[in-house]
Design a protein around this motif. Structure first.
Motif, PDB file in Angstrom:
ATOM      1  N   ALA A 167       0.835  -1.204   0.000  1.00 16.34           N
ATOM      2  CA  ALA A 167       0.000   0.000   0.000  1.00 16.34           C
ATOM      3  C   ALA A 167       0.869   1.253   0.000  1.00 16.34           C
ATOM      4  N   PHE A 168       1.961   1.243   0.765  1.00  8.59           N
ATOM      5  CA  PHE A 168       2.893   2.371   0.742  1.00  8.59           C
ATOM      6  C   PHE A 168       3.502   2.544  -0.646  1.00  8.59           C
ATOM      7  N   GLY A 169       3.855   1.425  -1.283  1.00 10.57           N
ATOM      8  CA  GLY A 169       4.428   1.483  -2.626  1.00 10.57           C
ATOM      9  C   GLY A 169       3.450   2.049  -3.642  1.00 10.57           C
ATOM     10  N   ILE A 170       2.187   1.624  -3.558  1.00  9.65           N
ATOM     11  CA  ILE A 170       1.152   2.133  -4.465  1.00  9.65           C
ATOM     12  C   ILE A 170       0.969   3.633  -4.251  1.00  9.65           C
ATOM     13  N   LEU A 171       0.916   4.053  -2.979  1.00  9.98           N
ATOM     14  CA  LEU A 171       0.747   5.468  -2.656  1.00  9.98           C
ATOM     15  C   LEU A 171       1.907   6.305  -3.196  1.00  9.98           C
ATOM     16  N   ALA A 172       3.143   5.819  -2.976  1.00 12.53           N
ATOM     17  CA  ALA A 172       4.326   6.582  -3.396  1.00 12.53           C
ATOM     18  C   ALA A 172       4.458   6.633  -4.915  1.00 12.53           C
ATOM     19  N   ARG A 174       1.941   6.648  -6.989  1.00 12.86           N
ATOM     20  CA  ARG A 174       0.900   7.545  -7.489  1.00 12.86           C
ATOM     21  C   ARG A 174       1.274   9.003  -7.216  1.00 12.86           C
ATOM     22  N   PHE A 175       1.856   9.244  -6.048  1.00 10.43           N
ATOM     23  CA  PHE A 175       2.270  10.602  -5.666  1.00 10.43           C
ATOM     24  C   PHE A 175       3.782  10.585  -5.443  1.00 10.43           C
ATOM     25  N   GLN A 176       4.524  10.799  -6.508  1.00 10.32           N
ATOM     26  CA  GLN A 176       5.962  10.561  -6.470  1.00 10.32           C
ATOM     27  C   GLN A 176       6.721  11.597  -5.655  1.00 10.32           C
ATOM     28  N   VAL A 177       6.028  12.625  -5.177  1.00  8.49           N
ATOM     29  CA  VAL A 177       6.658  13.549  -4.237  1.00  8.49           C
ATOM     30  C   VAL A 177       7.099  12.787  -2.987  1.00  8.49           C
ATOM     31  N   LEU A 178       6.414  11.676  -2.691  1.00  3.31           N
ATOM     32  CA  LEU A 178       6.767  10.868  -1.525  1.00  3.31           C
ATOM     33  C   LEU A 178       8.067  10.094  -1.726  1.00  3.31           C
ATOM     34  N   LEU A 179       8.547  10.028  -2.963  1.00  2.00           N
ATOM     35  CA  LEU A 179       9.811   9.343  -3.257  1.00  2.00           C
ATOM     36  C   LEU A 179      10.998  10.294  -3.205  1.00  2.00           C
ATOM     37  N   SER A 180      10.724  11.579  -3.106  1.00  2.00           N
ATOM     38  CA  SER A 180      11.796  12.579  -3.116  1.00  2.00           C
ATOM     39  C   SER A 180      12.055  13.080  -1.693  1.00  2.00           C
ATOM     40  N   THR A 181      13.077  13.911  -1.542  1.00  2.00           N
ATOM     41  CA  THR A 181      13.337  14.580  -0.261  1.00  2.00           C
ATOM     42  C   THR A 181      12.604  15.918  -0.283  1.00  2.00           C
TER      43      THR A 181
END
Length: 201
Positions: A167-172, A174-181
């Motif tokens: 679920a965290f992977g799906i969320l990140a 979809r909203f790739q700001v969560l993959l950045s700093t």
């Protein structure tokens, strides 16, 4: 820290919790499970005058998203904004969700027997080694000296618990700001993460 959707989780009836449990049994072959619990570190820049409060064990600054997920990768509850230096167990222990579990107001069904057994067992969440073993929290056996039945349980628990990671992977994704700093302050990071989760709810 702010509890996101704790009101929704609190509003579940025993029948709704049992439906979540039935889905875990159907999809992941793990009975009496009312959700998978875990934390995700969301990268952020070092807040001014914060010392090491937001510096996590992985070696970067972060805000922690703690979430409970059902068998279909849907978020049931989340606590957004834990400091990166805090462990998952610390955040969960201080959460309103834990208080609701302990005082019985969460609405779990009465204990039921496991499949092919007649001894009643409480309904529970599944988590990793970071959490303490409790009547309503199931965690894996220690990896040292496991018997075959213990290895089987660890395998099945791992499959059930993996839904929260997914679920965290799906969320990140979809909203790739969560993959950045994120370059914002922690309060703004919390708002961004809350907006992302609201969009998928």
């Amino acid at each position: 820290m702010c509890d996101w959707r704790i009101i929704l989780a609190n509003a579940f009836t025993p029948e709704e919790w049992r439906a979540i449990s039935d889905k875990f049994m159907e999809r992941w072959n793990f009975p009496l499970t009312c959700g998978a619990l875990d934390g995700k570190h969301v990268n952020c820049k070092c807040p001014p005058n914060s010392g090491s409060l937001y510096y996590n064990y992985k070696g970067f600054y972060s805000v922690v998203l703690m979430a409970l997920v059902d068998a279909d990768y849907k978020f049931i509850w989340a606590d957004i904004g834990g400091m990166g230096s805090a462990s998952d167990a610390q955040i969960y222990n201080a959460s309103e969700l834990n208080e609701c579990v302990k005082d019985g107001s969460l609405g779990f069904p009465d204990p039921d027997p496991l499949p092919n057994d007649n001894q009643d067992v409480p309904y529970f969440f599944v988590g990793d080694d970071a959490f303490a073993l409790r009547p309503n929290m199931m965690k894996p056996y220690s990896l040292r000296g496991m018997t075959r039945p213990e290895r089987i349980l660890n395998y099945r628990l791992s499959r059930a618990r993996r839904v929260v990671k997914n679920a965290f992977g799906i969320l990140a994704n979809r909203f790739q700001v969560l993959l950045s700093t994120m370059q914002q302050q922690p309060e703004t990071v919390k708002l961004i993460v809350t907006a992302c989760m609201t969009a998928v709810s």
